[in-house]
Write a protein that holds these residues in place. Structure first.
Motif, PDB file in Angstrom:
ATOM      1  N   SER A  28       0.777  -1.511   0.313  1.00  0.00           N
ATOM      2  CA  SER A  28      -0.094  -0.532   0.309  1.00  0.00           C
ATOM      3  C   SER A  28       1.271   1.250   0.182  1.00  0.00           C
ATOM      4  O   SER A  28       1.654   1.100   0.671  1.00  0.00           O
ATOM      5  N   ILE A  29       0.427   2.423  -1.108  1.00  0.00           N
ATOM      6  CA  ILE A  29       0.470   3.480  -0.445  1.00  0.00           C
ATOM      7  C   ILE A  29      -0.747   4.209  -0.354  1.00  0.00           C
ATOM      8  O   ILE A  29      -1.551   3.974  -0.095  1.00  0.00           O
ATOM      9  N   ALA A  30      -0.584   5.647   0.294  1.00  0.00           N
ATOM     10  CA  ALA A  30      -1.405   6.270   0.967  1.00  0.00           C
ATOM     11  C   ALA A  30      -2.033   7.616  -0.341  1.00  0.00           C
ATOM     12  O   ALA A  30      -0.629   7.878  -0.631  1.00  0.00           O
ATOM     13  N   ILE A  31      -2.907   7.905  -0.464  1.00  0.00           N
ATOM     14  CA  ILE A  31      -3.102   9.261  -1.464  1.00  0.00           C
ATOM     15  C   ILE A  31      -4.603  10.630  -0.249  1.00  0.00           C
ATOM     16  O   ILE A  31      -5.151   9.557  -0.007  1.00  0.00           O
ATOM     17  N   ALA A  32      -3.622  11.222  -0.188  1.00  0.00           N
ATOM     18  CA  ALA A  32      -4.114  12.031   1.064  1.00  0.00           C
ATOM     19  C   ALA A  32      -4.866  13.273   0.229  1.00  0.00           C
ATOM     20  O   ALA A  32      -3.593  14.061  -0.614  1.00  0.00           O
ATOM     21  N   GLY A  33      -5.460  14.208   0.974  1.00  0.00           N
ATOM     22  CA  GLY A  33      -6.181  15.490   0.868  1.00  0.00           C
ATOM     23  C   GLY A  33      -5.806  16.676   1.395  1.00  0.00           C
ATOM     24  O   GLY A  33      -6.242  16.327   2.412  1.00  0.00           O
ATOM     25  N   VAL A  34      -5.704  17.707   0.992  1.00  0.00           N
ATOM     26  CA  VAL A  34      -5.313  19.209   2.351  1.00  0.00           C
ATOM     27  C   VAL A  34      -6.788  19.749   1.413  1.00  0.00           C
ATOM     28  O   VAL A  34      -6.488  20.131   0.858  1.00  0.00           O
ATOM     29  N   ASN A  35      -7.628  20.891   2.849  1.00  0.00           N
ATOM     30  CA  ASN A  35      -8.387  21.298   2.592  1.00  0.00           C
ATOM     31  C   ASN A  35      -6.861  22.723   2.054  1.00  0.00           C
ATOM     32  O   ASN A  35      -6.007  23.152   2.426  1.00  0.00           O
ATOM     33  N   ASP A  36      -8.384  23.433   1.634  1.00  0.00           N
ATOM     34  CA  ASP A  36      -7.178  25.212   0.656  1.00  0.00           C
ATOM     35  C   ASP A  36      -7.388  26.233   1.763  1.00  0.00           C
ATOM     36  O   ASP A  36      -7.801  26.130   2.539  1.00  0.00           O
ATOM     37  N   PRO A  37      -6.329  27.080   2.259  1.00  0.00           N
ATOM     38  CA  PRO A  37      -5.991  28.048   2.740  1.00  0.00           C
ATOM     39  C   PRO A  37      -7.113  29.292   2.793  1.00  0.00           C
ATOM     40  O   PRO A  37      -7.359  29.220   3.702  1.00  0.00           O
ATOM     41  N   MET A  38      -7.965  29.289   1.822  1.00  0.00           N
ATOM     42  CA  MET A  38      -9.040  30.046   1.429  1.00  0.00           C
ATOM     43  C   MET A  38     -10.238  29.770   2.163  1.00  0.00           C
ATOM     44  O   MET A  38     -11.045  30.753   2.449  1.00  0.00           O
ATOM     45  N   ALA A  39     -10.326  27.907   2.963  1.00  0.00           N
ATOM     46  CA  ALA A  39     -11.351  28.711   3.723  1.00  0.00           C
ATOM     47  C   ALA A  39     -11.129  29.591   4.935  1.00  0.00           C
ATOM     48  O   ALA A  39     -11.821  29.136   5.138  1.00  0.00           O
ATOM     49  N   LYS A  40     -10.275  29.864   5.602  1.00  0.00           N
ATOM     50  CA  LYS A  40     -10.416  31.232   6.472  1.00  0.00           C
ATOM     51  C   LYS A  40     -11.014  31.902   6.664  1.00  0.00           C
ATOM     52  O   LYS A  40     -11.663  32.452   7.564  1.00  0.00           O
ATOM     53  N   ILE A  78      -2.510  19.388   7.713  1.00  0.00           N
ATOM     54  CA  ILE A  78      -1.886  18.291   7.616  1.00  0.00           C
ATOM     55  C   ILE A  78      -1.653  16.812   8.351  1.00  0.00           C
ATOM     56  O   ILE A  78      -1.746  15.591   8.116  1.00  0.00           O
ATOM     57  N   GLU A  79      -1.902  16.860   9.910  1.00  0.00           N
ATOM     58  CA  GLU A  79      -1.451  15.785  10.607  1.00  0.00           C
ATOM     59  C   GLU A  79      -2.936  15.442  10.425  1.00  0.00           C
ATOM     60  O   GLU A  79      -3.606  13.946  10.819  1.00  0.00           O
ATOM     61  N   LYS A  80      -4.436  15.969  10.185  1.00  0.00           N
ATOM     62  CA  LYS A  80      -5.569  15.116  10.800  1.00  0.00           C
ATOM     63  C   LYS A  80      -5.354  14.228   8.721  1.00  0.00           C
ATOM     64  O   LYS A  80      -5.542  13.090   9.100  1.00  0.00           O
ATOM     65  N   ALA A  81      -5.129  14.523   8.336  1.00  0.00           N
ATOM     66  CA  ALA A  81      -4.882  14.735   6.869  1.00  0.00           C
ATOM     67  C   ALA A  81      -3.718  13.249   7.027  1.00  0.00           C
ATOM     68  O   ALA A  81      -4.557  11.946   6.366  1.00  0.00           O
ATOM     69  N   LEU A  82      -3.188  13.241   7.947  1.00  0.00           N
ATOM     70  CA  LEU A  82      -2.339  11.728   8.144  1.00  0.00           C
ATOM     71  C   LEU A  82      -1.913  11.015   9.172  1.00  0.00           C
ATOM     72  O   LEU A  82      -1.979   9.903   9.389  1.00  0.00           O
ATOM     73  N   SER A  83      -3.479  10.861   9.575  1.00  0.00           N
ATOM     74  CA  SER A  83      -3.747  10.760  11.373  1.00  0.00           C
ATOM     75  C   SER A  83      -4.093   8.695  10.461  1.00  0.00           C
ATOM     76  O   SER A  83      -4.722   8.686  10.233  1.00  0.00           O
ATOM     77  N   GLY A  84      -3.026   8.461  11.510  1.00  0.00           N
ATOM     78  CA  GLY A  84      -3.533   7.028  11.419  1.00  0.00           C
ATOM     79  C   GLY A  84      -2.378   5.956  10.305  1.00  0.00           C
ATOM     80  O   GLY A  84      -2.683   4.621  10.716  1.00  0.00           O
ATOM     81  N   LEU A  85      -1.944   6.707   9.690  1.00  0.00           N
ATOM     82  CA  LEU A  85      -0.807   5.988   8.995  1.00  0.00           C
ATOM     83  C   LEU A  85       0.473   5.735   9.509  1.00  0.00           C
ATOM     84  O   LEU A  85       1.086   6.630  10.354  1.00  0.00           O
TER      85      LEU A  85
END
Length: 375
Positions: free
Chosen positions: A253-265, A274-281
């Motif tokens: 396996s490899i992981a494909i991850a994605g993060v939200n855009d800073p414009m969300a602010k 990034i911590e949430k995106a990679l959590s558990g890996l």
């Protein structure tokens, strides 16, 4: 006030270019009048672009939008050349050197050149993107993923300027590459779901053995964000919001991850995490990260990401101006970079925003990545 400024500020720069280039020339008053009319009309293109978000773009025929965007591109070039001309004239004046060039001839040459170059830039902006092949070496890549391919689309900006027929050709080109996985790195569409739905629907034809994944971009936040986040998954696109999915091949396996855009602010939505995106890996697992913007790339490298795929800059769009885009994006603007051991790739944009409809020397792209373990 904002609505007023979007009319006035472009007009201010347009009038500056007109006075600088044509003001003291001896061109016939009819030619001057036509130039002034065109410049005024072109200066209102940004205000028209705001109506794209409200769904008023369909009120103007497609050819009309093309011609208007061409006039605006020509005007942008005219402003740049007016500024450069004034700098040169200022230097000559300070040096006490006479300027022997006829202002009338200069006005004719610059005006004609900007119209022709603007037409070329508009053509390059709208033509089909190039295919780029990029090899990426990943130290801890599982053997099963040696030769694994990922096709990246970015900054499609589906709109009345970059509409359904163009998207369908982009999809055909992408599928012809036969990628194992497809990644769409943000700025997918400009406009409301009820207006642009039919233009976006061809994305449902994207398919790959290991899936089609996407992340949001800054433009995706501007209009009908919730509507698009509900609609895109119905097209078979998995939108990653600070999350990941495992991609398994022959038991590895490899992981494909994605993060939200800073414009969300700005819109009080969930920020990139990034911590949430990679959590558990597992720490040793190779991660391919999708992030529309490049702002946090060094932080992502510290979190052990192997490959980051981004967009946002459109490569700078005009050679020379790309240095400004690079300065505004932490030194990254297009192509492949090594960021503290992480490979970062910045896509030049498969499409482009209709508000800046010009490319000169920097063309759109569809990118095919092939993953390899270092030999």
């Amino acid at each position: 006030m904002q609505q007023l400024l979007i009319h006035v500020i472009p007009l201010f720069f347009a009038l500056y270019a007109y006075i600088s280039i044509f003001g003291k020339s001896h061109l016939h008053w009819v030619i001057k009048g036509i130039a002034l009319l065109f410049i005024f009309f072109a200066s209102q293109y940004p205000a028209f672009c705001r109506s794209f978000f409200a769904g008023h773009d369909d009120a103007i025929p497609y050819l009309g939008i093309i011609l208007w965007s061409w006039l605006f591109a020509s005007q942008l070039l005219l402003i740049i050349f007016a500024f450069l001309k004034d700098i040169v004239f200022c230097i000559f004046n300070l040096a006490g050197r006479p300027i022997l060039v006829s202002k009338t001839n200069l006005a004719f040459v610059i005006g004609t050149f900007c119209m022709i170059l603007g037409a070329y830039g508009s053509f390059c902006a709208l033509k089909q993107p190039q295919i780029r092949h990029v090899t990426v070496e990943i130290e801890n890549l599982p053997p099963a993923f040696n030769g694994f391919t990922i096709a990246q689309l970015s900054d499609l900006h589906i709109s009345a300027l970059l509409e359904r027929s163009r998207l369908e050709k982009i999809i055909q080109s992408t599928l012809a590459l036969k990628p194992d996985l497809i990644a769409v790195t943000g700025d997918i569409v400009d406009g409301r779901v009820d207006v642009r739905k039919q233009d976006v629907t061809p994305l449902s034809k994207l398919h790959a053995p290991y899936g089609v994944f996407a992340v949001e971009g800054n433009h995706d936040h501007y209009v009908d964000y919730d509507g698009w986040m509900r609609f895109l998954p119905t097209l078979g696109i998995a939108v990653l919001h600070n999350s990941h999915q495992l991609i398994t091949r022959n038991g590895q396996s490899i992981a494909i991850a994605g993060v939200n855009d800073p414009m969300a602010k700005r819109y009080h939505r969930e920020l990139p995490n990034i911590e949430k995106a990679l959590s558990g890996l597992p720490k040793e697992m190779p991660v391919v990260l999708l992030s529309h913007q490049i702002k946090n790339s060094r932080d992502y490298a510290r979190h052990g990401v192997a490959l980051q795929l981004s967009g946002h800059t459109h490569g700078g769009q005009i050679f020379g101006m790309h240095w400004l885009a690079q300065a505004l994006n932490d030194g990254f603007v297009k192509g492949k970079y090594d960021v503290d051991g992480m490979t970062l790739y910045v896509n030049r944009g498969t499409g482009l925003w209709y508000g800046f409809p010009i490319r000169i020397g920097i063309f759109g792209e569809i990118t095919l990545f092939t993953l390899h373990k270092p030999s």
